[in-house]
Design a protein around this motif. Sequence first.
Motif, PDB file in Angstrom:
ATOM      1  N   THR A   1       0.842  -1.201   0.000  1.00 34.00           N
ATOM      2  CA  THR A   1       0.000   0.000   0.000  1.00 34.00           C
ATOM      3  C   THR A   1       0.875   1.248   0.000  1.00 34.00           C
ATOM      4  O   THR A   1       1.817   1.351   0.779  1.00 34.00           O
ATOM      5  CB  THR A   1      -0.909   0.012   1.240  1.00 34.00           C
ATOM      6  OG1 THR A   1      -1.770  -1.132   1.203  1.00 34.00           O
ATOM      7  CG2 THR A   1      -1.753   1.275   1.275  1.00 34.00           C
TER       8      THR A   1
ATOM      9  N   MET B   1      -3.581   3.881  -5.681  1.00 27.58           N
ATOM     10  CA  MET B   1      -4.121   3.047  -4.617  1.00 27.58           C
ATOM     11  C   MET B   1      -5.529   2.580  -4.967  1.00 27.58           C
ATOM     12  O   MET B   1      -6.292   3.296  -5.618  1.00 27.58           O
ATOM     13  CB  MET B   1      -4.150   3.814  -3.290  1.00 27.58           C
ATOM     14  CG  MET B   1      -2.808   4.001  -2.640  1.00 27.58           C
ATOM     15  SD  MET B   1      -2.944   4.475  -0.897  1.00 27.58           S
ATOM     16  CE  MET B   1      -3.751   6.071  -1.042  1.00 27.58           C
TER      17      MET B   1
ATOM     18  N   GLU C   1      -7.371   0.282  -0.191  1.00 23.26           N
ATOM     19  CA  GLU C   1      -6.117   0.806   0.361  1.00 23.26           C
ATOM     20  C   GLU C   1      -6.292   2.226   0.884  1.00 23.26           C
ATOM     21  O   GLU C   1      -5.750   2.590   1.928  1.00 23.26           O
ATOM     22  CB  GLU C   1      -5.017   0.760  -0.703  1.00 23.26           C
ATOM     23  CG  GLU C   1      -4.532  -0.650  -1.010  1.00 23.26           C
ATOM     24  CD  GLU C   1      -3.569  -0.688  -2.176  1.00 23.26           C
ATOM     25  OE1 GLU C   1      -2.701  -1.588  -2.191  1.00 23.26           O
ATOM     26  OE2 GLU C   1      -3.660   0.176  -3.082  1.00 23.26           O
ATOM     27  N   LYS C   2      -7.060   3.035   0.160  1.00 21.49           N
ATOM     28  CA  LYS C   2      -7.325   4.401   0.619  1.00 21.49           C
ATOM     29  C   LYS C   2      -8.063   4.389   1.952  1.00 21.49           C
ATOM     30  O   LYS C   2      -7.750   5.170   2.856  1.00 21.49           O
ATOM     31  CB  LYS C   2      -8.127   5.160  -0.432  1.00 21.49           C
ATOM     32  CG  LYS C   2      -7.339   5.512  -1.687  1.00 21.49           C
ATOM     33  CD  LYS C   2      -8.199   6.282  -2.678  1.00 21.49           C
ATOM     34  CE  LYS C   2      -7.409   6.631  -3.931  1.00 21.49           C
ATOM     35  NZ  LYS C   2      -8.241   7.361  -4.921  1.00 21.49           N
TER      36      LYS C   2
END
Length: 303
Positions: free
Chosen positions: A177, A184, A188-189
């Motif tokens: 990540t 991303m 992942e964000k």
Amino acid sequence: MASNRGSRVFLWVALAGGAFFLFVAAIFVLVYVSVRADDHAQFTGFGDRIAVVDLEGVIVDPKSVVAQLKKYGDDSSIKAIILHINSPGGGAAASEEIYREVRRVRDEKHKRIVASIETVGASGAYYVASATNKIYANEASIVGSIGVIAEWYNYADLLKWAKLKEITMKAGEFKDTGSPTRDMTPAEKAYMQALIDDMHSQFIHNVATGRKVKDEDIRPIADGRVWTGRQALPMKLIDQIADFQATVADTAKSVGISGEPTLVTPERERKSLLDLMFGDVSDLIPDRAKLMQTNVGFYYLWK
């Protein structure tokens, strides 16, 4: 004739070399005596001493500041410590480590420790200041920036332009990540935002604890904004408008020192003869603070 001329040339070279050596030696002796005198002056007087610890620049490595705080906190002849701050903050973990040592000095050693904010005392630096007994700042000082930031460069488009392809092998969905070679994913964000939100809540709680108020008192102003010292005073982010000299006088009075106290500062960095002759070459060494943006990291940093 040629022999005599050669002897005279050799004599002049020897005299010039000797004069240069004596000149360099004289400079070295003068600097050494001056530094020794300064070091001796730092530790004169007993029972009326206040230590000054500087927190300057981006907070990257806490070791030096923590060591100084521990040393002066454990020294019974030091009646108080002034944390002289001029910093926009820095690494979250580094700021936390200094904060914890300030709290130890204040709550466990029961020694008065105050913060004097010069030009900037923001984000991680304000985090540290909040753990002291009292915060002083100038009217135009920059104070606050209670927030967390994580940023890095993404050069995925550059790799495409150069027709380069990154190869990554991993075990674990989130292992890479924040890779600078790709965007991303939504998951992942969300993962990164959760980390940032948790650090933000820690920041708010620890500032509130240090300032002896409730988290709810800090949360409304913990949006990353900064204020001047004059604006920060009614918001109770600082306790008093004062420059460094006024801070020294008020701190001395608060610990029962009459007259002007002796200020104790850490021993200055020793300069070698080569440093004196050829100057500081530290600019040639990469600055860790400048390299922070190349890595994924979390910072209490005002920018």
